[in-house]
Design a protein around this motif. Structure first.
Motif, PDB file in Angstrom:
ATOM      1  N   UNK B  78      12.211  32.023  56.094  1.00  0.00           N
ATOM      2  CA  UNK B  78      11.859  33.130  55.200  1.00  0.00           C
ATOM      3  C   UNK B  78      13.659  33.195  53.973  1.00  0.00           C
ATOM      4  N   UNK B  79      14.270  33.728  54.885  1.00  0.00           N
ATOM      5  CA  UNK B  79      15.746  34.270  54.322  1.00  0.00           C
ATOM      6  C   UNK B  79      16.535  33.151  54.056  1.00  0.00           C
ATOM      7  N   UNK B  80      16.537  32.080  54.484  1.00  0.00           N
ATOM      8  CA  UNK B  80      16.917  30.775  54.190  1.00  0.00           C
ATOM      9  C   UNK B  80      16.781  29.875  52.732  1.00  0.00           C
ATOM     10  N   UNK B  81      15.172  29.576  52.472  1.00  0.00           N
ATOM     11  CA  UNK B  81      14.682  29.009  51.216  1.00  0.00           C
ATOM     12  C   UNK B  81      14.833  30.046  50.707  1.00  0.00           C
ATOM     13  N   UNK B  82      15.005  31.418  50.423  1.00  0.00           N
ATOM     14  CA  UNK B  82      14.398  31.844  49.655  1.00  0.00           C
ATOM     15  C   UNK B  82      15.463  33.437  49.256  1.00  0.00           C
ATOM     16  N   UNK B  83      15.977  33.963  50.292  1.00  0.00           N
ATOM     17  CA  UNK B  83      17.334  34.720  49.983  1.00  0.00           C
ATOM     18  C   UNK B  83      18.731  34.304  49.325  1.00  0.00           C
ATOM     19  N   UNK B  84      19.146  32.939  50.404  1.00  0.00           N
ATOM     20  CA  UNK B  84      20.718  32.854  50.653  1.00  0.00           C
ATOM     21  C   UNK B  84      21.179  31.765  49.874  1.00  0.00           C
ATOM     22  N   UNK B  85      21.919  32.444  49.180  1.00  0.00           N
ATOM     23  CA  UNK B  85      22.361  31.186  47.816  1.00  0.00           C
ATOM     24  C   UNK B  85      23.091  30.939  48.453  1.00  0.00           C
ATOM     25  N   UNK B  91      23.759  23.454  50.340  1.00  0.00           N
ATOM     26  CA  UNK B  91      22.696  22.198  50.374  1.00  0.00           C
ATOM     27  C   UNK B  91      23.690  20.946  49.536  1.00  0.00           C
ATOM     28  N   UNK B  92      23.667  21.500  47.847  1.00  0.00           N
ATOM     29  CA  UNK B  92      24.018  21.253  46.795  1.00  0.00           C
ATOM     30  C   UNK B  92      25.463  20.168  46.515  1.00  0.00           C
ATOM     31  N   UNK B  93      26.196  20.990  47.861  1.00  0.00           N
ATOM     32  CA  UNK B  93      27.837  20.321  47.656  1.00  0.00           C
ATOM     33  C   UNK B  93      28.344  19.143  48.145  1.00  0.00           C
ATOM     34  N   UNK B  94      26.734  19.286  49.351  1.00  0.00           N
ATOM     35  CA  UNK B  94      26.547  17.688  50.862  1.00  0.00           C
ATOM     36  C   UNK B  94      25.766  17.140  49.949  1.00  0.00           C
ATOM     37  N   UNK B  95      24.755  17.104  48.671  1.00  0.00           N
ATOM     38  CA  UNK B  95      24.461  16.358  48.159  1.00  0.00           C
ATOM     39  C   UNK B  95      25.781  15.296  46.728  1.00  0.00           C
TER      40      UNK B  95
END
Lengths: 286, 314
Positions: B78-85, B91-95
């Motif tokens: 939950x923290x990973x997907x909703x809180x952790x900017x 993830x975007x940098x990996x893309x």
């Protein structure tokens, strides 16, 4: 393209494409790939003052003292020993355990070999980050952090699947006549493996050994995590700290870099066919 | 298990001597092969499978790495997907890394390999020379290029001296350029390897095909598009798959060059795992990120398998 006007010209003369543009572009790419290494070599013989004035060209007065200094300050005698132990231990471990497994897969009809191969394949494509954290704390509870043997075990596990696939395909090409003859003479499988299969497949073992040695010598992430005590640093992790401490003394850091890569490049040039063969096959099989 | 069963089934029908012989044969056929595979299997279970499974459990706990882990359910996710900017940013940098690696090295190595393929004389020199950066350790590659990219004493400063501006910038120290610069350095080390793979593929294409194309009056570009590319398609597809997985796992170059900085501009998933586990002592949270990375890699492989099942020739 112009149509050939004389129909009887030999095929080769008719269409020998002009390769000069190819050579020009490839030479530029070669400069891109090797130029930085030449600059590194130049800088390893300069002092800081000269690098400030002339960061790219050859040194005016070579300072050979950079090399013994870098060896001393970079603690190379310890780190070289650590890296050598890791490489030798891992290569030996991979060749023995991987060679045995490859023999079993190639020659002994291992029951359930399909599932076992799939397991190895899946295991070898799992990212290290998945099991890194639990593995670290497991190793710490065993007392195997800051322990070269502990890291060798991890390297053996990670390098084995590739070694097994390469050795298995090598052993599959060997004819079974010698083995069968030995078996009829009453040799056990261990003896067949040791006295017949290993001597016959040594080029495969050499290739695998080179590829594994290179990957262990260059490895960074696991060596950083599992060897935090300065006396256990590898050449690579020690160099990482060395450049951070002496970030402005490029003469020294370049000399250290040259000492690190000369053996690699030397061995690579001497055995480049085996290297490229093993690395590209390894790349293709994950 | 199967050994015992085979042995028992034989008991009634066989005499003493035959029984021993039969048991001996079973041992030789079934047990001995597994004895040979046992060391590999044992090491693999301890290092990879065991910790991988426990990562699944730890990702559901709050755990510092020492002492007991406290079960918190899906809280880490939950923290990973909703809180952790920083997770979103990483993830975007990996893309972005993925996009760079699907283009720059692919184009460079395809061009170089197709230029090198028809060359006979000196082809070894090119092949070995372009491959050498691939055998260097990442710390060395990183050091060489931080020196060359140094704004005061690097390549850019020399270009500025002879009147070519712009290149003497702190590329690695600036948020907008840090990640592409790392990718550029990583690519310097990587593309020669790709080139050798493509070259090997091209040398496997039958010469008749090129001969036929020439007789039909094909231009060099048409030859490349209609003969070379289809000829090495299996290699290209495989390397696209490997690159796609690898781009989500990249760690070395980022950690060595910027450690994810400046201000998270080059943060990726792998550096987040490292920081969570070993700097912030949130081993449970780190395990959750690691598991997400594995699922990403698994998803990429599944897409390929799915497309292949659907009849795509890849």
């Amino acid at each position: 393209m112009t149509e050939p006007r004389h129909g009887i010209a030999p095929a080769r003369a008719r269409r020998e494409p002009n390769l000069l543009p190819n050579h020009v572009v490839l030479t530029l790419l070669l400069v891109f790939s090797l130029g930085p290494l030449v600059v590194l070599g130049f800088n390893s013989l300069k002092g800081s003052a000269e690098i400030g004035r002339n960061p790219l060209g050859p040194p005016t007065a070579p300072i050979w003292q950079n090399f013994p200094d870098a060896w001393e300050i970079g603690n190379f005698s310890t780190t070289t020993r650590n890296s050598t132990i890791l490489v030798a231990g891992t290569v030996a471990g991979v060749l023995v355990t991987g060679g045995m497994t490859a023999y079993s897969l190639a020659k002994l009809n291992l029951p359930g070999s399909g599932a076992f191969t799939l397991y190895l394949l899946v295991g070898s494509s799992l990212p290290i980050q998945l099991f890194l954290v639990p593995l670290f704390f497991l190793w710490r509870s065993f007392g195997m952090v800051n322990n070269l043997f502990g890291l060798v075990v991890i390297y053996v596990a990670l390098n084995s699947p590739l070694a097994i696939f390469l050795l298995r395909s090598y052993m599959l090409q060997l004819p079974s006549d010698f083995e069968d003859a030995a078996r009829i003479d009453g040799a056990g499988e261990w003896e067949v493996f040791r006295r017949i299969v290993i001597p016959l497949s040594w080029p495969g073992f050499l290739t695998v050994g080179l590829v594994v040695a290179l990957s262990v010598w260059n490895e960074f992430l696991l060596a950083t995590v599992f060897l935090t005590d300065q006396e256990r640093f590898t050449v690579v992790t020690s160099y990482f700290n060395f450049t951070a401490r002496f970030s402005r003394d490029w003469g020294l850091t370049s000399a250290a870099a040259v000492m690190m890569i000369l053996p690699i490049i030397g061995i690579f040039l001497a055995l480049q066919r085996q290297f490229i063969d093993g690395l590209t096959k390894g790349g293709l099989k994950g | 298990m199967s050994i015992a069963r085979t042995g028992d089934a034989g008991l009634g029908r066989l005499g003493q001597g035959q029984r021993v012989q039969r048991r001996h044969r079973v041992v030789r056929k079934k047990v001995v092969p597994w004895l040979f595979a046992l060391p590999t299997l044992a090491i693999n279970l301890v290092v990879i499978l065991g910790p991988s499974i426990s990562a699944g459990y730890y990702s559901l706990t709050e755990w510092s790495g020492v002492g007991a882990a406290e079960f918190v359910g899906l809280d880490n996710y939950r923290r990973l997907f909703t809180e952790d900017r920083s997770f979103h940013r990483a993830f975007l940098n990996n893309v972005i890394y993925l996009i760079i690696f699907l283009t720059l090295p692919m184009v460079m190595s395809l061009v170089a390999a197709s230029l090198l393929a028809p060359i006979r004389r000196a082809s070894m020199v090119y092949r070995i020379g372009l491959f050498i950066p691939y055998v260097l350790p990442s710390v060395i590659t990183a050091f060489i290029w931080t020196s060359l990219m140094d704004p005061g004493r690097g390549l850019g400063s020399q270009l500025a001296r002879i009147g070519i501006p712009w290149f003497d910038q702190p590329f690695l120290g600036r948020s907008s350029t840090a990640l592409p610069s790392i990718a550029f350095i990583d690519n310097w080390h990587w593309w020669g390897f790709l080139m050798v793979l493509f070259l090997a593929g091209m040398q496997g294409i039958p010469a008749d095909l090129y001969e036929a194309a020439r007789i039909d009056g094909a231009s060099r570009w048409q030859e490349f598009r209609d003969v070379t590319l289809p000829g090495i398609r299996p290699t290209i597809v495989f390397m696209i798959l490997m690159t796609s997985i690898g781009a989500f796992l990249v760690f070395d170059y980022i950690w060595i060059l910027t450690q994810g900085g400046p201000a998270g501009a080059s943060e990726v998933l792998a550096t987040l795992v490292f920081k969570a586990a070993f700097n912030n002592f949130e081993a449970g949270y780190a395990a959750a990120i690691g598991l997400v990375m594995s699922l990403l890699a698994g998803a990429i492989i599944s897409v390929f398998v799915f497309l292949r099942r659907r009849g795509w020739e890849i």
